[in-house]
Design an enzyme around this catalytic site. Structure first.
Site, PDB file in Angstrom:
ATOM      1  N   CYS A  86       0.810  -1.219   0.000  1.00 19.45           N
ATOM      2  CA  CYS A  86       0.000   0.000   0.000  1.00 19.45           C
ATOM      3  C   CYS A  86       0.845   1.273   0.000  1.00 19.45           C
ATOM      4  O   CYS A  86       0.644   2.178  -0.821  1.00 19.45           O
ATOM      5  CB  CYS A  86      -0.989  -0.019   1.163  1.00 19.45           C
ATOM      6  SG  CYS A  86      -0.262   0.154   2.808  1.00 19.45           S
ATOM      7  N   HIS A 100      -2.670   1.469   6.905  1.00 21.16           N
ATOM      8  CA  HIS A 100      -3.006   1.317   5.488  1.00 21.16           C
ATOM      9  C   HIS A 100      -3.201   2.694   4.862  1.00 21.16           C
ATOM     10  O   HIS A 100      -3.672   3.632   5.524  1.00 21.16           O
ATOM     11  CB  HIS A 100      -4.276   0.478   5.315  1.00 21.16           C
ATOM     12  CG  HIS A 100      -4.516   0.060   3.894  1.00 21.16           C
ATOM     13  ND1 HIS A 100      -3.797  -0.952   3.293  1.00 21.16           N
ATOM     14  CD2 HIS A 100      -5.388   0.514   2.950  1.00 21.16           C
ATOM     15  CE1 HIS A 100      -4.210  -1.099   2.047  1.00 21.16           C
ATOM     16  NE2 HIS A 100      -5.166  -0.217   1.806  1.00 21.16           N
ATOM     17  N   HIS A 149      -5.828   1.750  -4.261  1.00 15.77           N
ATOM     18  CA  HIS A 149      -4.928   1.229  -3.221  1.00 15.77           C
ATOM     19  C   HIS A 149      -4.519  -0.197  -3.543  1.00 15.77           C
ATOM     20  O   HIS A 149      -5.112  -0.857  -4.402  1.00 15.77           O
ATOM     21  CB  HIS A 149      -5.594   1.299  -1.832  1.00 15.77           C
ATOM     22  CG  HIS A 149      -6.680   0.293  -1.630  1.00 15.77           C
ATOM     23  ND1 HIS A 149      -6.865  -0.379  -0.431  1.00 15.77           N
ATOM     24  CD2 HIS A 149      -7.663  -0.177  -2.453  1.00 15.77           C
ATOM     25  CE1 HIS A 149      -7.899  -1.194  -0.534  1.00 15.77           C
ATOM     26  NE2 HIS A 149      -8.400  -1.095  -1.741  1.00 15.77           N
TER      27      HIS A 149
END
Length: 387
Positions: free
Chosen positions: A302, A350, A362
């Site tokens: 990520c 994240h 993402h």
């Protein structure tokens, strides 16, 4: 008489022999024993002491898998941070070692000059302070006595002072190199520990996935998903991800056109050209596989994706989610613009790149390639606009 004695000498039978009475009776005993054991087991189940645990539902399995992926993401960011720190320490150690070598060479040159001066002084008679300096077991301690400079000529004083300065600098650089080497060793130990943690979490998630049918995995992915698949490092997703980007048939073509139009629209809405380039990069990465610790160009995690996207815009972001969040001013959720970094979970584990309309691009987790997703899919934590 003899017969009577013989009958008393017959071997004594085992106490169970009278019950077995041959194969038929033995079968009867075994059957009775089996029934008795079965009855005891039934009684145990009925009183609750041996009751088997209920099989988890697909929703429960999904919840646990999601939790494992999130825990793996936390460990991945720690791994990324340790890897970055190790790289920095390794480069610093190399620099210090090179610097120590250069300074040592200069020190040897100064020592040669002192040796020549000492030899000249010895031939002219007497042992001057320069000779005692060279013969001393602890040159630094000897140099600490300032009187040595008062008893030498100006040229010798300059040479001795230069030697003292270089000796001290070499020792300082070597000390810093030793400290850096120790820090590197500790960081590499942390790196190894975090790697083991990530692999353990992903292996546990894969074992849970093995319990699900293909249909259950497909349902878990939700609308627009590619299914939840195996692959601890996400490599299996590569083929499927690229197939999604250029799928066969009319649907794939329409999807590609939609993505192209979306990329153009999002880039046009970005607050500045750097953000526009980051958005375009993220769209171009759609379908590439998630691989933990990866920064591209063929795979990303990520924070690796957001770092690479903004690098294409000329902005150097740090490596981890918990450092990227400080890469620019905070942005209220209601004021989000394409290119902003959106962070999730309380531990900031994240990150995605906002593209507008409540959506982001993402890299989710192994088995799920880079994709578009709503930002309310996960617990929103904060947003940042890189500067």
């Amino acid at each position: 008489m003899t017969a009577t004695v013989a009958s008393h000498r017959k071997p004594r039978q085992h106490p169970l022999a009278s019950l077995t009475g041959g194969s038929r009776t033995a079968r009867t005993v075994r059957t009775a024993a089996t029934l008795a054991l079965a009855g005891a087991a039934t009684a145990t189940v009925l009183d609750g002491t041996g009751q088997a645990a209920p099989r988890p539902t697909p929703a429960q399995v999904k919840g646990r898998i999601d939790a494992l992926y999130q825990e793996a993401e936390v460990a991945t960011q720690s791994y990324n941070g340790a890897k970055e720190a190790a790289g920095t320490a390794r480069r610093e150690l190399t620099r210090l070692q090179d610097e120590a070598a250069r300074r040592t060479q200069k020190l040897n040159t100064a020592r040669t000059e002192l040796g020549a001066l000492a030899a000249s002084q010895y031939r002219s008679g007497g042992v001057d302070p320069t000779v005692r300096l060279l013969l001393s077991a602890d040159p630094q301690r000897y140099l600490d006595g300032a009187a040595v400079l008062e008893r030498t000529g100006s040229h010798q004083a300059t040479a001795v002072a230069g030697y003292a300065r270089r000796l001290g600098s070499v020792r300082q650089v070597r000390q810093r190199a030793e400290e850096t080497a120790e820090r590197l060793a500790a960081t590499e130990a942390t790196l190894k520990k975090q790697r083991v943690t990530v692999v353990h979490k992903l292996d546990a998630a894969e074992q849970l996935l093995n319990r699900l049918t293909a249909e259950q995995r497909k349902r878990m992915a939700g609308p627009g998903g590619d299914g939840v698949s195996h692959g601890g490092d996400g490599k299996e997703a590569a083929g499927r991800g690229h197939a999604d980007r250029g799928a066969h048939g009319e649907d794939g073509l329409l999807d590609g056109v939609a993505h192209g139009a979306g990329a153009t629209s999002a880039a046009a809405s970005a607050p500045n050209p750097r953000a526009a380039r980051a958005v375009s990069f993220a769209y171009a990465a759609l379908g590439k596989p998630y691989v933990w610790g990866a920064t591209g160009p063929s795979a990303y995690d990520c924070s690796g994706l957001t770092q690479a996207a903004w690098k294409s815009g000329g902005v150097a972001l740090p490596r981890t989610t918990y450092t990227q969040i400080s890469s620019g001013p905070r942005v209220d959720r209601s004021q989000l613009a394409p290119g902003d970094l959106v962070f999730f979970y309380s531990g900031i584990s994240h990150v995605g790149l906002y593209i507008g309309d409540g959506k982001m691009i993402h890299a989710p987790h192994p088995g799920a390639p880079v994709r578009i997703a709503p930002i309310d899919q996960m617990p929103f934590a904060a947003a940042t606009r890189p500067a």
